[in-house]
Design an enzyme around this catalytic site. Structure first.
Site, PDB file in Angstrom:
ATOM      1  N   ASP A  14     -39.627  50.085-106.494  1.00  0.00           N
ATOM      2  CA  ASP A  14     -40.372  50.837-107.516  1.00  0.00           C
ATOM      3  C   ASP A  14     -40.853  52.188-107.011  1.00  0.00           C
ATOM      4  OD1 ASP A  14     -40.021  48.964-109.478  1.00  0.00           O
ATOM      5  OD2 ASP A  14     -41.950  47.977-109.159  1.00  0.00           O
ATOM      6  N   ARG A  94     -56.147  47.718-101.209  1.00  0.00           N
ATOM      7  CA  ARG A  94     -56.083  48.822-102.195  1.00  0.00           C
ATOM      8  C   ARG A  94     -57.163  49.870-101.981  1.00  0.00           C
ATOM      9  NH1 ARG A  94     -51.152  47.542-102.135  1.00  0.00           N
ATOM     10  NH2 ARG A  94     -50.481  45.900-103.551  1.00  0.00           N
ATOM     11  N   ASP A 123     -53.589  45.434-109.279  1.00  0.00           N
ATOM     12  CA  ASP A 123     -53.526  46.518-108.297  1.00  0.00           C
ATOM     13  C   ASP A 123     -53.709  47.893-108.932  1.00  0.00           C
ATOM     14  OD1 ASP A 123     -53.309  44.875-106.081  1.00  0.00           O
ATOM     15  OD2 ASP A 123     -51.145  44.672-106.303  1.00  0.00           O
ATOM     16  N   SER A 174     -41.960  39.483-105.848  1.00  0.00           N
ATOM     17  CA  SER A 174     -42.822  40.633-105.595  1.00  0.00           C
ATOM     18  C   SER A 174     -43.748  40.236-104.454  1.00  0.00           C
ATOM     19  CB  SER A 174     -43.628  40.969-106.850  1.00  0.00           C
ATOM     20  OG  SER A 174     -44.622  41.916-106.520  1.00  0.00           O
TER      21      SER A 174
END
Ligand code: ARG
Length: 400
Positions: A14, A94, A123, A174
């Site tokens: 991605d 994050r 996220d 993922s």
């Protein structure tokens, strides 16, 4: 529209597609920032892939020590487990990445930052809320949320534009990993009844392959900070990595759960976090001998709230700071050692000792050394039950 964007770049499908897509569709220059939060891998290759995908600059930052001490440690001291189980693997990384996106945006003169998260997950919330908390002036872009491409479309897009990728169609998971552990989702696991496929695990052995011989690991803490394993002092990020290897080899640390995402979706998630779960177990155990009862109970009441805040993307919030101040004030005497015993599929405390522990042998013992004032107990117990005794005498009805 943004002119220059710093993209949180993982090197995966991605974000590789995002480099080219942002440049082509939004006409912005893309600077890639790859963060080493302990996921392993070849960061030179990641950097090269970013440039090959069309980035004008690509920077790798080693955030392992900062991640461990400023993010993982406070969460561990709060025994933070979301919904009682999940040690916040992705949720913790994050905010540190968001912080460094902002730093890089300043360094490279960018007016926006971008992430590669979808619109369905947590996220995106963590990146966006985190960046806005630190730099409300920066725009935050989420190309994956708007481009409407499927995974296969992305693979085709990459092929069409000569973007080097590593993904194949074979493993549709993922994965997000860092020092804390690994999150593995999607593929056949989207059916919550389906057993997780055997090939998803990397940090934990199958229990059948674990050493038959039990093993002890002694973790030492100073004021709630893990400082050594078996007497060897290590910086926290190394200590966690080592504990992950040792504990994982015993097949402990897998989670399979359905959790509540911030965006309202229930999702089936599998995790492996052997080192983090072992460390929280050890820390919590040391607290049992060092924290005064009321402090321990109040702390336990606040811990789920702490975990929710972090999970929900509110790391940079006044409440998290205030809770950290509370936790910090509880940790002064959380100094001592916990012995963890590892057996196939198990990791559990089998002993603890503290420098200023509250366990008082002379109070607890039934031996001759007993210093407990037995005569105080009779009056205490009578007053403790006086209210219900009065009800029994006057009103009755307490028999069922
Ligand atoms: N469900 C977990 C969380 O929200 C893990 C997310 C993992 N992210 C990923 N891109 N696979 O914290």
């Amino acid at each position: 529209m943004a002119k220059r964007v710093v993209l949180a770049y993982s090197g995966g499908l991605d974000t590789s597609v995002a480099v080219k897509w942002i440049a082509d569709e939004w006409g912005a220059e893309v600077v890639c920032l790859a963060a080493d939060v302990g996921q392993g891998g070849d960061f030179e290759a990641v950097r090269a892939r970013a440039l090959a995908a069309g980035a004008v600059e690509a920077k790798v930052v080693d955030l392992r020590a900062e991640f461990a001490t400023d993010y993982v440690l406070p969460a561990m001291r709060a025994n933070a487990l979301y919904e009682g189980k999940y040690p916040l693997v992705s949720a913790l990384s994050r905010p540190v990445i968001a912080k460094h996106l902002v730093i890089a945006a300043r360094e490279f003169g960018a007016d926006a930052v971008a992430h590669g998260c979808t619109g369905k997950g947590n996220d995106q919330v963590r990146f966006e809320v985190g960046v806005r908390a630190l730099a409300p002036d920066l725009e935050v872009l989420a190309p994956v949320r708007v481009w409407g491409m499927t995974r296969d479309d992305c693979i085709a897009y990459a092929a069409q534009h000569d973007i080097p990728i590593q993904q194949s169609k074979a493993k549709p998971y993922s994965i997000d990993d860092n020092l804390v552990g690994r999150a593995i989702e999607c593929g056949e696991m989207e059916d919550p009844w389906a057993r997780p496929p055997g090939d998803i695990w990397e940090l934990t052995a199958d229990v059948a392959d674990a050493p038959a011989q039990p093993r002890d690991v002694v973790v030492a803490f100073e004021a709630g900070v893990p400082v050594s394993i078996d007497g060897r002092a290590l910086p926290l990020h190394e200590l966690l990595a080592e504990l992950t290897t040792v504990v994982g080899s015993y097949g402990f640390g897998r989670l399979d759960m359905v959790e509540n995402r911030r965006v309202g979706i229930k999702s089936r998630e599998t995790y492996e976090a052997p080192g983090s779960l072992a460390l929280i177990a050890a820390h919590q155990d040391l607290e049992s001998i060092t924290l005064e009862r009321d402090v321990m109970r109040e702390k336990a009441r606040l811990e789920p709230r702490y975990s929710e805040l972090v999970y929900d993307g509110l790391w940079f919030s006044p409440l998290r700071r205030a809770l950290d101040a509370f936790v910090d004030s509880t940790q002064e005497h959380v100094t001592g050692e916990v012995r963890l015993t590892l057996e196939p599929g198990r990791c559990a405390p089998s002993g603890r000792r503290a420098v200023k522990g509250l366990y008082d042998y002379e109070l607890a013992t039934y031996d001759a050394a007993d210093a407990f004032r037995h005569e105080d107990a009779a009056g205490f117990v009578r007053l403790w039950g006086l209210s219900t005794e009065t009800v029994a005498r006057r009103q009755g009805g307490l028999d069922g």
